[in-house]
Design a protein around this motif. Structure first.
Motif, PDB file in Angstrom:
ATOM      1  N   LEU A   2       0.824  -1.188   0.000  1.00 21.05           N
ATOM      2  CA  LEU A   2       0.000   0.000   0.000  1.00 21.05           C
ATOM      3  C   LEU A   2       0.865   1.247   0.000  1.00 21.05           C
ATOM      4  CD1 LEU A   2      -2.908  -0.699   2.499  1.00 21.05           C
ATOM      5  CD2 LEU A   2      -3.062  -0.438   0.038  1.00 21.05           C
ATOM      6  N   ASP A   3       0.259   2.334  -0.431  1.00 21.48           N
ATOM      7  CA  ASP A   3       0.934   3.629  -0.424  1.00 21.48           C
ATOM      8  C   ASP A   3       1.313   3.983   1.016  1.00 21.48           C
ATOM      9  OD1 ASP A   3       1.823   6.169  -0.766  1.00 21.48           O
ATOM     10  OD2 ASP A   3      -0.006   6.934  -1.703  1.00 21.48           O
ATOM     11  N   THR A   4       2.589   4.272   1.261  1.00 20.86           N
ATOM     12  CA  THR A   4       3.054   4.577   2.623  1.00 20.86           C
ATOM     13  C   THR A   4       3.148   6.076   2.897  1.00 20.86           C
ATOM     14  OG1 THR A   4       5.344   4.421   1.860  1.00 20.86           O
ATOM     15  CG2 THR A   4       4.361   2.426   2.793  1.00 20.86           C
ATOM     16  N   GLY A   9      -3.919   3.984   3.672  1.00 21.84           N
ATOM     17  CA  GLY A   9      -3.861   3.108   2.519  1.00 21.84           C
ATOM     18  C   GLY A   9      -5.199   2.436   2.274  1.00 21.84           C
ATOM     19  N   GLN A  93      -6.343   4.742  -0.272  1.00 17.77           N
ATOM     20  CA  GLN A  93      -5.998   4.319  -1.627  1.00 17.77           C
ATOM     21  C   GLN A  93      -6.993   3.276  -2.116  1.00 17.77           C
ATOM     22  OE1 GLN A  93      -2.045   2.699  -1.856  1.00 17.77           O
ATOM     23  NE2 GLN A  93      -2.249   2.011  -3.970  1.00 17.77           N
ATOM     24  N   ASN A 118      -3.006  -4.981  -5.905  1.00 19.21           N
ATOM     25  CA  ASN A 118      -1.607  -4.600  -6.125  1.00 19.21           C
ATOM     26  C   ASN A 118      -0.997  -5.357  -7.294  1.00 19.21           C
ATOM     27  OD1 ASN A 118      -1.419  -2.707  -4.075  1.00 19.21           O
ATOM     28  ND2 ASN A 118      -0.663  -4.155  -2.554  1.00 19.21           N
TER      29      ASN A 118
END
Length: 320
Positions: A2-4, A9, A93, A118
Motif C-alpha cells: 500500500l501507499d506509505t 492506505g 488508496q 496490487n
C-alpha cells in the motif's frame, strides 16, 4: 504494498441503518481481519432510530489500527445518497465496503483483496465469493462454485449475471469511485449499476473463495422486496442505466430486458395459476386413483411442457 505516504492506505465504508441486531457481528468480523496498517473506518449511518450507533461507538479505541470517522446522521437521505457521501468521504488508496447486516468470514479477506489489486492493475474492483444466508430458514447457499483461483469479469458479464452480488464483497480503488458519473446517484442505484460503471474502464477480479455472508432478512433494503417486485424494479431501471452508461451496453441491456419480461410474466402466471389451481389439485389427487393409467399418460403427452412445469411447481408448493 500500500501507499506509505501520509494518510490511509485502506478505508472501510461501514454503511448502516437500523442494524442494531446485526452490527456487532459485522464489527467483530472487521476487527478480526489480519490486515496490518492504519485503517480509516468511515461510518455512514442513515439516521438509524435504534441503538446501531451506540453499539458502534462501543468499539472505539479497542484496536489502534482503526480511526473512526462519523458522517452526519441527523436526516435519513436514502441508500443511494448515503453511498454517494460515503464514497466521497473515504480517503484511502483502497475502499472496502461492509454493510451493517452482513459480515465477513475470512480473516484474510482485506489483505487478500489488497494483494490482488496490487498485482492486477487491470482491475479497479476486487470482489469475493460469498454465502447467502436466508434468515427465515437458517440456510446458507454459496453464490458461485467454491474454488481456489479467481475470475476476471467485464461489464457485459455483470449485466447478464450480477456475480458480485452485494457491496460487502467489494474492494475498490478510490480513483475508480471518484470517476463514477454524478447522475448515477440521482436515481435508485445499488451495487449492480455502480459496479457496471466501474467496469466501463477496467476489469473486475472475483476471488472464488467465499469470504463474506450476505443476509436475506425482512428488514433488508433490497431483500424485503417480493421476488416480482425486485424483477420489476430492475426492469424499470434498465433504460436509465442504459443512458448512464451511454448505450455502450445497449445490446446486453436489451437482452436482459427481454429476459426479465419473460421471467416476470411466468412468475405472475404462477401466482395467478396457483391461486386458481391449487384448491383443485387436492381434488385431482384424490380423483387420480379412479382414472385409468392410459388416460393419464395421454394427458401428460398432450400437455405443453410449459404448462406441465407450471403445474408441477404449483403442486409442489401445495404439498409444502
Amino acid at each position: 504494498m500500500l501507499d506509505t505516504s501520509p494518510g490511509f492506505g485502506l478505508s472501510i465504508l461501514l454503511v448502516t441503518y437500523n442494524h442494531e441486531s446485526y452490527i456487532e457481528r459485522a464489527l467483530e468480523s472487521l476487527f478480526k481481519q489480519d490486515f496490518f496498517g492504519a485503517i480509516e473506518l468511515v461510518i455512514a449511518d442513515d439516521a438509524s432510530t435504534d441503538n446501531t450507533l451506540a453499539r458502534i461507538r462501543a468499539y472505539e479505541g479497542v484496536d489502534s489500527r482503526f480511526s473512526f470517522k462519523y458522517l452526519s446522521c441527523d436526516t435519513n437521505i436514502g441508500i443511494t445518497k448515503n453511498y454517494q457521501r460515503g464514497f466521497g468521504a473515504c480517503t484511502g488508496q483502497y475502499v472496502a465496503v461492509l454493510e451493517g447486516d452482513d459480515y465477513w468470514i475470512s480473516p484474510g479477506k482485506l489483505s487478500r483483496q489488497v494483494e490482488f489489486l496490487n498485482e492486477h492493475w487491470e482491475c479497479d474492483l476486487c470482489s469475493v465469493n460469498y454465502f447467502i444466508f436466508y434468515e427465515d430458514n437458517s440456510s446458507f447457499v454459496e453464490r458461485a462454485p467454491i474454488g481456489a483461483g479467481h475470475r476476471l469479469l467485464g461489464a457485459r458479464e455483470l449485466i447478464m449475471d450480477n456475480l458480485v452480488g452485494n457491496f460487502s464483497t467489494c474492494m475498490y480503488r478510490k480513483t475508480a469511485l471518484d470517476r463514477l458519473p454524478v447522475e448515477l446517484f440521482e436515481v435508485k442505484s445499488y451495487d449492480w449499476i455502480v459496479n457496471i460503471c466501474v467496469a466501463t474502464g477496467s476489469l473486475i477480479g472475483f476471488i472464488e473463495e467465499p469470504m463474506s455472508v450476505y443476509r436475506v432478512h425482512s428488514s433488508g433494503a433490497w431483500s424485503n422486496f417480493a421476488h416480482i417486485e425486485k424483477l420489476q424494479l430492475q426492469l424499470d431501471l434498465i433504460p436509465t442505466y442504459d443512458g448512464i452508461t451511454r448505450q455502450m451496453y445497449h445490446t446486453e441491456f436489451t437482452r436482459l430486458e427481454h429476459d426479465l419480461r419473460g421471467v416476470i410474466l411466468l412468475a405472475r402466471g404462477e401466482r395467478l395459476a396457483g391461486n386458481m389451481v391449487r384448491p383443485a389439485l387436492l381434488s385431482l389427487t384424490r380423483l387420480r386413483m379412479f382414472i385409468p393409467p392410459i388416460i393419464i399418460t395421454i394427458f401428460q403427452a398432450l400437455m405443453p411442457p410449459i404448462l406441465t412445469k407450471l403445474f408441477l411447481k404449483i403442486a409442489r408448493r401445495g404439498r409444502m
